[in-house]
Scaffold this motif. Structure first.
Motif, PDB file in Angstrom:
ATOM      1  N   HIS A   7      41.039  42.675  55.679  1.00 55.16           N
ATOM      2  CA  HIS A   7      41.870  42.713  54.481  1.00 55.16           C
ATOM      3  C   HIS A   7      41.956  41.344  53.846  1.00 55.16           C
ATOM      4  CE1 HIS A   7      43.087  46.838  55.229  1.00 55.16           C
ATOM      5  NE2 HIS A   7      43.339  46.511  56.511  1.00 55.16           N
ATOM      6  N   SER A   8      42.004  40.305  54.653  1.00 55.15           N
ATOM      7  CA  SER A   8      42.063  38.953  54.095  1.00 55.15           C
ATOM      8  C   SER A   8      40.741  38.605  53.408  1.00 55.15           C
ATOM      9  CB  SER A   8      42.351  37.939  55.218  1.00 55.15           C
ATOM     10  OG  SER A   8      43.609  38.209  55.799  1.00 55.15           O
ATOM     11  N   ALA A   9      39.623  38.981  54.034  1.00 57.86           N
ATOM     12  CA  ALA A   9      38.326  38.687  53.451  1.00 57.86           C
ATOM     13  C   ALA A   9      38.131  39.427  52.138  1.00 57.86           C
ATOM     14  CB  ALA A   9      37.226  39.050  54.436  1.00 57.86           C
ATOM     15  N   ALA A  10      38.591  40.666  52.086  1.00 60.73           N
ATOM     16  CA  ALA A  10      38.445  41.446  50.855  1.00 60.73           C
ATOM     17  C   ALA A  10      39.295  40.865  49.746  1.00 60.73           C
ATOM     18  CB  ALA A  10      38.828  42.897  51.118  1.00 60.73           C
ATOM     19  N   ALA A  11      40.512  40.390  50.090  1.00 60.25           N
ATOM     20  CA  ALA A  11      41.375  39.794  49.080  1.00 60.25           C
ATOM     21  C   ALA A  11      40.791  38.509  48.562  1.00 60.25           C
ATOM     22  CB  ALA A  11      42.765  39.552  49.682  1.00 60.25           C
ATOM     23  N   LEU A  12      40.165  37.705  49.450  1.00 58.28           N
ATOM     24  CA  LEU A  12      39.535  36.460  49.027  1.00 58.28           C
ATOM     25  C   LEU A  12      38.339  36.723  48.107  1.00 58.28           C
ATOM     26  CD1 LEU A  12      39.427  33.387  49.232  1.00 58.28           C
ATOM     27  CD2 LEU A  12      38.033  33.647  51.299  1.00 58.28           C
ATOM     28  N   LEU A  13      37.563  37.749  48.413  1.00 54.65           N
ATOM     29  CA  LEU A  13      36.407  38.097  47.581  1.00 54.65           C
ATOM     30  C   LEU A  13      36.849  38.564  46.201  1.00 54.65           C
ATOM     31  CD1 LEU A  13      33.355  38.488  47.301  1.00 54.65           C
ATOM     32  CD2 LEU A  13      33.613  40.760  48.335  1.00 54.65           C
ATOM     33  N   ALA A  14      37.912  39.366  46.143  1.00 51.82           N
ATOM     34  CA  ALA A  14      38.418  39.835  44.859  1.00 51.82           C
ATOM     35  C   ALA A  14      38.922  38.670  44.022  1.00 51.82           C
ATOM     36  CB  ALA A  14      39.524  40.855  45.092  1.00 51.82           C
ATOM     37  N   GLN A  16      37.755  35.586  44.109  1.00 49.09           N
ATOM     38  CA  GLN A  16      36.580  34.856  43.604  1.00 49.09           C
ATOM     39  C   GLN A  16      35.947  35.588  42.408  1.00 49.09           C
ATOM     40  OE1 GLN A  16      34.169  34.500  47.099  1.00 49.09           O
ATOM     41  NE2 GLN A  16      35.070  32.516  47.718  1.00 49.09           N
ATOM     42  N   ILE A  17      35.967  36.905  42.447  1.00 49.62           N
ATOM     43  CA  ILE A  17      35.399  37.676  41.329  1.00 49.62           C
ATOM     44  C   ILE A  17      36.231  37.471  40.077  1.00 49.62           C
ATOM     45  CG2 ILE A  17      34.969  40.020  40.476  1.00 49.62           C
ATOM     46  CD1 ILE A  17      34.146  40.756  43.320  1.00 49.62           C
ATOM     47  N   GLU A  18      37.576  37.435  40.249  1.00 47.09           N
ATOM     48  CA  GLU A  18      38.439  37.202  39.111  1.00 47.09           C
ATOM     49  C   GLU A  18      38.199  35.829  38.511  1.00 47.09           C
ATOM     50  OE1 GLU A  18      42.437  37.767  40.222  1.00 47.09           O
ATOM     51  OE2 GLU A  18      42.236  39.931  40.567  1.00 47.09           O
ATOM     52  N   LEU A  19      37.790  34.862  39.316  1.00 41.73           N
ATOM     53  CA  LEU A  19      37.501  33.526  38.824  1.00 41.73           C
ATOM     54  C   LEU A  19      36.124  33.466  38.139  1.00 41.73           C
ATOM     55  CD1 LEU A  19      38.792  31.268  41.767  1.00 41.73           C
ATOM     56  CD2 LEU A  19      39.888  31.708  39.565  1.00 41.73           C
ATOM     57  N   GLY A  20      35.325  34.560  38.186  1.00 37.23           N
ATOM     58  CA  GLY A  20      34.020  34.575  37.537  1.00 37.23           C
ATOM     59  C   GLY A  20      32.851  34.361  38.470  1.00 37.23           C
ATOM     60  N   ALA A  21      33.110  34.196  39.760  1.00 36.20           N
ATOM     61  CA  ALA A  21      32.008  34.012  40.721  1.00 36.20           C
ATOM     62  C   ALA A  21      31.497  35.378  41.158  1.00 36.20           C
ATOM     63  CB  ALA A  21      32.491  33.190  41.902  1.00 36.20           C
ATOM     64  N   ASP A  22      30.827  36.058  40.209  1.00 37.59           N
ATOM     65  CA  ASP A  22      30.350  37.417  40.495  1.00 37.59           C
ATOM     66  C   ASP A  22      28.860  37.458  40.788  1.00 37.59           C
ATOM     67  OD1 ASP A  22      29.604  36.739  37.990  1.00 37.59           O
ATOM     68  OD2 ASP A  22      30.235  38.618  37.019  1.00 37.59           O
ATOM     69  N   GLU A  23      28.152  36.339  40.848  1.00 34.44           N
ATOM     70  CA  GLU A  23      26.728  36.309  41.162  1.00 34.44           C
ATOM     71  C   GLU A  23      26.455  35.215  42.161  1.00 34.44           C
ATOM     72  OE1 GLU A  23      24.283  35.895  37.774  1.00 34.44           O
ATOM     73  OE2 GLU A  23      25.010  37.705  36.764  1.00 34.44           O
ATOM     74  N   ALA A  24      25.481  35.486  43.053  1.00 36.52           N
ATOM     75  CA  ALA A  24      25.076  34.476  44.025  1.00 36.52           C
ATOM     76  C   ALA A  24      23.938  33.660  43.429  1.00 36.52           C
ATOM     77  CB  ALA A  24      24.636  35.125  45.323  1.00 36.52           C
TER      78      ALA A  24
END
Length: 257
Positions: A7-14, A16-24
Motif C-alpha cells: 500500500h505504501s509503494a502504490a501510494a508513492l507511485l501514484a 509520482q504520477i501526479e507530479l508528471g513522472a509517468d514515463e521511464a
C-alpha cells in the motif's frame, strides 16, 4: 532501504504520477530515427539469369517448315515421298488421324487434282475423295472423259491427315506441309493442275476467294492451273454446278489443245 508494504509503494507511485513522472527515461537522449529497425535495409542481390544446376536451358525453336523442305527435297520418287511424310513427326494432325491419305489414281496422268484435306471417309479408307464429295467428283470427271479408275487423273490433298472435326486447316499446318505438296507435284509432273476449294488456292496460289478465282487459268509450281469449286461446296450449293460444268469444259478444251 527499508522494504515497503504494497500500500505504501502504490501510494508513492501514484504521487509520482501526479507530479508528471509517468514515463521511464534514461539519463541520455535517444535518437529513435537512428535505431537499427529505422535504418534503410540493403537491396536484395539481383538474381542471376544463369540456369539452375541440373536444369537444362530451353531448346531453340525448330523451324518445321525448313525441316519439311529438307525432308521433302530428299525424296527422289513418290514411294520415297510417301515414306518421308509418314515419318514426319512435326504435324500434330498425325496424332489424331487413322490413316495418312497420300493419293489415288495414276501418277502418270496428265491431270493432277489437289483437294483440301481428308474427311471422315477418307481418313477411314486412306484415299482422297471417297465420300459423297468424291462420288460427285467421279461423275464430274466422267462427264469430260476423265477417270481415276481409267488412270487419266491423279488426286491428292494439301494435307495428308484429317483435321479434328473436319475443321479447316490452319495456316501453319498448310505452310508446314506445303513443301511435301510441291515435291509431290514435281515428281508426278502433270500437264495441268486443278485446285479445288479455298484451302488449295491458299496453299498453291497464296489467295482465297474461290468464287472469284474459279474458271481463270493461272500458274502454280510452273504448271497451268485451274481453280474450281470443291465438290463438297457443290453439294451445299447446287446452283454453282453450272459454273463447275463450264470449268470442266475449259479443262477438256485445254487437254485437247
Amino acid at each position: 532501504m527499508e522494504s515497503q508494504d504494497f500500500h505504501s509503494a502504490a501510494a508513492l507511485l501514484a504521487w509520482q504520477i501526479e507530479l508528471g513522472a509517468d514515463e521511464a527515461i534514461s539519463d541520455a537522449p535517444v535518437d529513435r530515427y537512428a535505431l537499427p529497425d529505422r535504418l534503410a535495409k540493403p537491396e536484395p542481390a539481383a538474381k542471376q539469369n544463369t540456369p539452375s544446376k541440373g536444369v537444362p536451358a530451353p531448346a531453340a525453336a525448330v523451324d518445321v517448315s525448313a525441316v519439311a523442305q529438307m525432308v521433302a527435297q530428299q525424296a527422289v520418287d513418290l514411294p520415297g515421298l510417301k515414306a518421308a511424310m509418314q515419318g514426319f513427326e512435326h504435324c500434330d494432325l498425325k496424332l489424331g488421324a487413322r490413316n495418312m491419305v497420300f493419293s489415288d489414281g495414276d501418277p502418270s496422268a496428265r491431270v493432277m487434282i489437289i483437294g483440301e484435306a481428308p474427311g471422315r471417309d477418307e481418313d477411314r479408307e486412306g484415299r482422297p475423295f471417297v465420300g459423297r464429295a468424291g462420288q460427285l467428283l467421279d461423275r464430274m470427271l466422267d462427264a469430260v472423259d476423265l477417270s481415276r479408275i481409267a488412270g487419266t487423273v491423279y488426286i491428292t490433298n494439301v494435307l495428308p491427315w484429317r483435321p479434328p472435326q473436319n475443321r479447316d486447316p490452319k495456316p501453319d499446318e498448310i505452310a508446314m506441309m506445303k513443301p511435301f505438296l510441291e515435291q509431290h507435284i514435281a515428281l508426278a509432273d502433270p500437264d495441268v493442275l486443278v485446285v479445288m476449294g479455298n484451302i488449295s488456292c491458299q496453299a498453291l496460289l497464296g489467295k482465297k476467294g474461290i468464287t472469284r478465282l474459279r474458271g481463270d487459268w493461272v500458274e502454280a509450281c510452273g504448271k497451268p492451273t485451274l481453280p474450281m469449286f470443291h465438290p463438297a461446296y457443290l453439294l451445299r450449293n447446287p446452283i454453282a454446278k453450272r459454273e463447275a460444268w463450264a470449268d470442266l469444259l475449259s479443262l477438256k478444251a485445254r487437254l485437247h489443245s
